[in-house]
Design an enzyme around this catalytic site. Sequence first.
Site, PDB file in Angstrom:
ATOM      1  N   GLY A 301       0.798  -1.220   0.000  1.00  0.00           N
ATOM      2  CA  GLY A 301       0.000   0.000   0.000  1.00  0.00           C
ATOM      3  C   GLY A 301       0.831   1.271   0.000  1.00  0.00           C
ATOM      4  N   SER A 302       0.366   2.259   0.745  1.00  0.00           N
ATOM      5  CA  SER A 302       0.970   3.597   0.712  1.00  0.00           C
ATOM      6  C   SER A 302       2.395   3.652   1.249  1.00  0.00           C
ATOM      7  CB  SER A 302       0.093   4.578   1.496  1.00  0.00           C
ATOM      8  OG  SER A 302      -1.143   4.761   0.848  1.00  0.00           O
ATOM      9  N   THR A 303       2.840   2.590   1.910  1.00  0.00           N
ATOM     10  CA  THR A 303       4.228   2.599   2.387  1.00  0.00           C
ATOM     11  C   THR A 303       5.220   2.598   1.227  1.00  0.00           C
ATOM     12  OG1 THR A 303       4.216   0.176   2.573  1.00  0.00           O
ATOM     13  CG2 THR A 303       3.647   1.440   4.552  1.00  0.00           C
ATOM     14  N   MET A 304       4.757   2.329  -0.008  1.00  0.00           N
ATOM     15  CA  MET A 304       5.646   2.370  -1.173  1.00  0.00           C
ATOM     16  C   MET A 304       5.704   3.749  -1.818  1.00  0.00           C
ATOM     17  SD  MET A 304       6.930  -0.568  -1.110  1.00  0.00           S
ATOM     18  CE  MET A 304       7.943  -0.386  -2.580  1.00  0.00           C
ATOM     19  N   LYS A 305       4.858   4.666  -1.391  1.00  0.00           N
ATOM     20  CA  LYS A 305       4.871   6.001  -1.991  1.00  0.00           C
ATOM     21  C   LYS A 305       6.218   6.706  -1.847  1.00  0.00           C
ATOM     22  CE  LYS A 305      -0.106   6.750  -1.578  1.00  0.00           C
ATOM     23  NZ  LYS A 305      -1.196   7.411  -0.829  1.00  0.00           N
TER      24      LYS A 305
END
Length: 579
Positions: A301-305
């Site tokens: 999820g958003s931890t890859m942004k």
Amino acid sequence: MSDQGKRTTWGQRVAAGLAAWRYGSVLGVFLIVVAALGWRLVDLHVVDNEFLRQQGDVRTIRVESIDAHRGVVTDRHGESLAVSTPVHTLWANPSEMDPDDPRLTHLARLLDISEARLRQRLRTYASREFIYLRRKVQPDLAERALGMELPGIYSRQEYRRYYPAGEVTAHVVGFTNIDENGQEGIELAYNAWLSGESGRKRVLKDNRGRVIKDLTLIREARPGGDLALSIDLRLQYLAYRELKAVVGAHGARGGTLVMLDVDTGEVLAMVNQESYNPNDRSQLSSDRLRNKAITDLFEPGSTMKPVTMAAALESGKYSHNSTIDTAPGYRRFGRFTIRDSRNYGVMGLTDIIAKSSNVGISRIATDLGGDVIRDLYARLGIGQPTGIGFPGEAVGVLPAPPKWRPVEEATLSYGYGMSVNALQLAQAYMVLANGGIRYPLSLLKVDERPPGERVLSEDVSFQVRNMLREAVENGTGKRAQPGFYSAGGKTGTVHLVGKGGYEDSQYKAIFAGMAPIDHPRIVTVVAVDAPQSGEYYGGEVAAPVFARVMSDALRLLNVKPELDVGDASVSQKTPGERG
């Protein structure tokens, strides 16, 4: 003298002569036998005395194995995590025992075994000379059993594996079977190293099978090698306590926490919920055996942004002053729609990370292209084995289509359409934390920093860390502030995947971050599965765990506090902000 008298005298003489002959014959045979026996005794004791010695040896001298001591597993500071303690194994010689002996009732009760089965086994194996009664019992119990003086009951010393930290280190250390062969975890991965080589010795025994004297050593036992793990037991206890507390408080299915040293790649803590006690496996279930930090995959999820943002900065197309128009707060790709929690309008790159804008990061991804983003993901270790050699590691999925569809580029930028394990995610954040160096991960203690590979420039990683600082100070990760230390990190909230696809009401709450943010020492990833208390965002569930664990961990590592008391208060998450 008449003829009759002569005949009588002659008969008497013949009878007397015959009696004398018989007596002489018997006496002669007797003397011959005595002489033969005497000679045999002289022969056995004087001339050929080896025969009796050999026969005695056959009955009293045995060759026994010498158990090799399995190696000790310790944490990085020498605290024992797995040790072998001496115990006794009770065995029986059925050919020497009476299955109807009334004393077997007391023996069965003492050893906590079935009396009926014990008697049946003695009858079934009456022609054998060995059966197990009870393996690996405490020495005092063995002494009490032997003290009953039942014929045919014997004992021998063996070793039993004991795990002082119990369930706290169970998923890392694993366990052995009754024969001390590794079955899970480090015990399995390094079984050949930890296992020793049994020795052999010749011993003298009495008629009850007890060793009277060690005669000769045939081959020495070679003890197994010791292992010093990278785990810090203090941090492991801390992480386990906090993860167990949050899983219980939110009624979650389970959770995972991984902590890495950013300068060496060592795993300092790795815990999962639910766990098990390797010292008592009577209630063990297979679903608790998995080390979820390595075996279980999820969409990050958003931890890859932040990684996508690093690719944007590295490309040269963007700088920290660049802006992205996210209006009207959503993007449509055919029947798919990507949304933000609200319309943020024009945003800077730092705000895109701090506010976790799906629209903003997806517009950057469309401009960069899927291959650029995927390339950096791969350089940071996504979609590849971590190399720690742990059994059952899942590699994950990093897509590489021949032609990227716009929706695939968009979802890849915020961690959908791919999968990682918690350790891989921690490794990616380790690279951001240490200035762009990818070190090999290790569950064993390393004495000096291993050679690493530069996969990202120091300048880009510095800029991304500042964005992560903003996410904790003023963004979705406010509740991740670890007391008197500065931190940076990113929240993530993803739908769990069920049998029919994404589950609408089930989420995984994630937080990945580092501290202290100016000079990161450790990286921690927290993931909680399916919280049920009403809160399910990464900033609500996982971020507070990160804050508590990092605050205490940095203190235990003697890292100097950076913030004043007034700056260290943990802010609550503002309404409408999502992770």
